[in-house]
Every structure is written in C-alpha cells, then in structure tokens.
Design a protein around this motif. Sequence first.
Motif, PDB file in Angstrom:
ATOM      1  N   GLN A 198       8.657  -3.535  11.223  1.00  0.00           N
ATOM      2  CA  GLN A 198       7.906  -2.631  12.108  1.00  0.00           C
ATOM      3  C   GLN A 198       7.996  -3.064  13.570  1.00  0.00           C
ATOM      4  O   GLN A 198       7.240  -2.576  14.411  1.00  0.00           O
TER       5      GLN A 198
ATOM      6  N   HIS B 148       0.835  -1.209   0.000  1.00  0.00           N
ATOM      7  CA  HIS B 148       0.000   0.000   0.000  1.00  0.00           C
ATOM      8  C   HIS B 148       0.858   1.243   0.000  1.00  0.00           C
ATOM      9  O   HIS B 148       2.030   1.184   0.425  1.00  0.00           O
TER      10      HIS B 148
ATOM     11  N   HIS C  77       7.979  -6.097   3.180  1.00  0.00           N
ATOM     12  CA  HIS C  77       7.560  -5.059   4.118  1.00  0.00           C
ATOM     13  C   HIS C  77       8.634  -4.884   5.176  1.00  0.00           C
ATOM     14  O   HIS C  77       9.378  -5.827   5.468  1.00  0.00           O
TER      15      HIS C  77
ATOM     16  N   HIS D  73      -1.451  -6.781   7.162  1.00  0.00           N
ATOM     17  CA  HIS D  73      -0.882  -6.574   5.826  1.00  0.00           C
ATOM     18  C   HIS D  73      -1.849  -7.033   4.747  1.00  0.00           C
ATOM     19  O   HIS D  73      -2.661  -7.936   4.970  1.00  0.00           O
TER      20      HIS D  73
ATOM     21  N   GLU E 160      -4.935   0.563   3.257  1.00  0.00           N
ATOM     22  CA  GLU E 160      -4.433  -0.557   4.073  1.00  0.00           C
ATOM     23  C   GLU E 160      -4.424  -0.188   5.537  1.00  0.00           C
ATOM     24  O   GLU E 160      -4.633  -1.020   6.411  1.00  0.00           O
ATOM     25  N   GLU E 161      -4.139   1.101   5.810  1.00  0.00           N
ATOM     26  CA  GLU E 161      -3.933   1.480   7.201  1.00  0.00           C
ATOM     27  C   GLU E 161      -5.228   1.492   8.006  1.00  0.00           C
ATOM     28  O   GLU E 161      -5.207   1.342   9.225  1.00  0.00           O
TER      29      GLU E 161
ATOM     30  N   ASP F 150       6.798   1.894   5.355  1.00  0.00           N
ATOM     31  CA  ASP F 150       5.621   1.059   5.594  1.00  0.00           C
ATOM     32  C   ASP F 150       4.731   1.076   4.350  1.00  0.00           C
ATOM     33  O   ASP F 150       4.171   2.118   4.016  1.00  0.00           O
ATOM     34  N   GLY F 151       4.637  -0.061   3.680  1.00  0.00           N
ATOM     35  CA  GLY F 151       3.800  -0.157   2.480  1.00  0.00           C
ATOM     36  C   GLY F 151       4.547   0.234   1.225  1.00  0.00           C
ATOM     37  O   GLY F 151       4.649  -0.548   0.263  1.00  0.00           O
TER      38      GLY F 151
HETATM   39 MN    MN Z   1       2.007  -1.601   5.957  1.00  0.00          MN
END
Ligand code: MN
Length: 423
Positions: free
Chosen positions: A203, A89, A200, A368, A134-135, A100-101
């Motif tokens: 995180q 994303h 990815h 995800h 996505e978030e 992120d994404g």
């Molecule tokens: Mn993500």
Amino acid sequence: MHVDIDGGRLLERLEALAEIGPITGASGERGSARLALTDADRDGRDLVLGWMRDLGLDVSIDAIGNVIAVMGEGCGHRSGRAPVLCGSHIDTVATGGRFDGNLGVLAGLEVIESVLAAGLELRHPLGVGFFTDEEGARFAPDMLGSLVYAGGMTVEQAHDIRAADPGGPGPTVRDELERIGYLGSSPCPGSPPHAFVELHVEQGPVLEAEGLRIGAVTGVQGISWTRVTFTGQSNHAGTTPMSMRRDPAAALARIAVFVNDLADRFGAPQVATVGRIELHPNLVNVVPSRATFTVDLRNTDEVVLCRAEEELAAELARVAERHGVTVETECLARFEPVAFDERIVSRVEAAAAARGLSVRRMPSGAGHDAQMLARMCPSGMVFVPSIGGVSHNPAELTEDADLVAGCQVMADVMLDLADGGDW
Ligand code: MN
Ligand code: GLV
Ligand code: MN
C-alpha cells in the motif's frame, strides 16, 4: 517441509471476491466497496465462508463476527495444538481496491488447500481467518474485530459502536451483525494461536521503487484518530461581515493546513491527514454552524506521536478562540506502535531468500490485524509491492507474479512454524 501453492487458484478467488461490491475508478480501474457489515460485506463473507466449508475446515464465528477456519481432525495434523493462523480482512473502504485485506485471507485459503492436497502431517494445524471491520471506515476504531479477538476491547463495548453512515450515526455493530447473520457464538477474546502471519499488499511505494519483491514487516506505526467538531453560528453568507462571523469552516481550514505543516516540520515518518469533513448545513450561501472532521496522525515513534497530538490539541484551542467557535474532540482510535516478533520477521526474510526473491525489512504505514494479534501470539507480516504505491483507491494494483510469490512465502513461513517445536 514445503508445498507449492497454486497461483492460478489464488488469482481466480481474488477475481471472484472482487466481483462483490464492484466499483470503477477514475480511469476505469476495477475496485471494490464492501463497507463493514453492509449487504456487500455479507455477500463477500458468504462467498469466503463457503470456500472455507468446501475445504472441510472447522469454521467458527465469534461474537464480533470474526470468522476463523482451522484444519479439523483427520486433516493431517496432530490434534490438541494451537493453530498457526493467518488471515486479514475482507471489508474495504468505500473506495477500496481488490487486494487490501482480501489477499491475506484468500492466500490463507490457498495455502491450506495446497497443504491438504499434499497430505502433509503437521505438528500444528493451519488456520485462516477474516476479522470484522479492519478498515474502521464505518465503525471506529479500525482493526475492531481483531482488537476484540485479542482482548483489547470488550464485546459489549464493540457492540455499542454506531456506524458513521451518511446523514448521521447509523445502527450499532450488534444490530448490523444480527441483520447480516454474523453475530456468532464463539467467545471473545479468542484462543491464542501458536503464531499469526498476515500477507498484505504494501500500500506504499517502497518495494516497487527499490525493485524488491518481498517486504519482511518489522512492525506497524502508531495510529491516532480524532474526530473534531467546531460549532459556531450559522448566518447569511452575503450580509454577515467577516469580523462578526463565528465560522467553523474557517477554523477547520486552519487545522487542515496546520496538520499538514506539522508533518512537514516533524519530517518522515510523521504523517497527518484530514480525511473526512462534514459541514452543516453545507449550503453555498450559508456560513456553517458546524464543522466536523477527522485527523489521522501516525508515527513509528510513540513519543513523537504524543508530541504531535499535544500540538494538535493546543492549536485546536487557539483556532477556536480566534474564530469564536467552540471545539469538542473525540478519540476514535489510538494504537501505539507495534514491533513484530523477530522469530517471524527472520523467517519471512529466510523464506523469501530461499525462493530467490529479493527482500527487505520495513515498517508498515497502514494498520493491520496482525498488530492486534501481536498482543496474544508471535506475529508478523509479508508485504508484496503495490504498483505506484496506490491503495484505498480502485487503482490499487499488484502484479500477479507478486501476489503468487507473497502467497508462496507465506506458505513456507506457515509450514516452518507449524512443523517446528514450541517456542
Ligand atoms: Mn488492509
Ligand atoms: C487501516 O487499514 C488503516 O491503516 O487506516
Ligand atoms: Mn485498508
């Protein structure tokens, strides 16, 4: 079959996308804010879509705004077979990092550009996509676009979801897709890929702490999001005796402590978070009339996650009674734990090892898009280390060498999948 990706080109694209919706962290770190279907998201989409078109890919936009780009005829693959798809994303939380994404999408572009340049002949074409929202930071649930792509929610239902914008519910998904020009015509659910792979950033802190380069992701933990509203009585903060209050903020505070204690009691991997709080009228000298907040519960074990939800429901009732407030709850997201396909997990391990990269199997704590695609095709993920385990924060950072290594591992896995026979 192998191709060496161009790490410099990947890093340049990451930089360029990060320039859209730039924000600065507490110590000057550079992050991104591109909440789903805002103008910044549109600008990010336009940039990535332009890169997809520059590569001559067949680009489709579906009814929930997912953008999928696949190698077309004449791109060195035998036609008629489902693509080996990758992607992620490009929307972010309001306090997003640069990776992120974005990494999964831009690494996909890099893999495809390298394969095209090498003129490889593949059994399955390669594709890369970015999935809407996505978030879940603006429209709940999270992974909305990939959920609809995989047939887990109808387009109509998804279109009616309203933005959780400051000051109350905002426009619907459909309104915003139309406004930014991404209400596409390709149908949902989408057609199943041959396989799906998502690169990815981890995180979390595990890879860095163990000095490892690559994570072969075994699955994603279950996610439960609840919006809670306590309603009491607004009154004067100085004159209302404590015994006569119906204070929803006090009730909220008890729940925030309760869920934190619950996670401690249950032990890892249970996690629990109160992430969003709104008080009304939110004034220094007024007992609030209303407290609205979210509870995010996650666990890799569905049975334990259900027990956490039951305990939360019982405590909400007890606390409401104690404070003389009413309680309403709304489920914003509920996804069971997902196990990725062993054939992909083992390919990720093997590809990392073949490149001399240290690797371990691990579950994902974050949600995800791959967990949604797992409903329709064999799916898996590649993780690279996050420095300090920081994410959803402009300070999110991964070493350049790890970004490039992750992209290379994804390339090797995709080519292995694209070159092999049917399952
Ligand atoms: Mn993500
Ligand atoms: C989504 O990225 C989540 O894990 O909350
Ligand atoms: Mn995220």
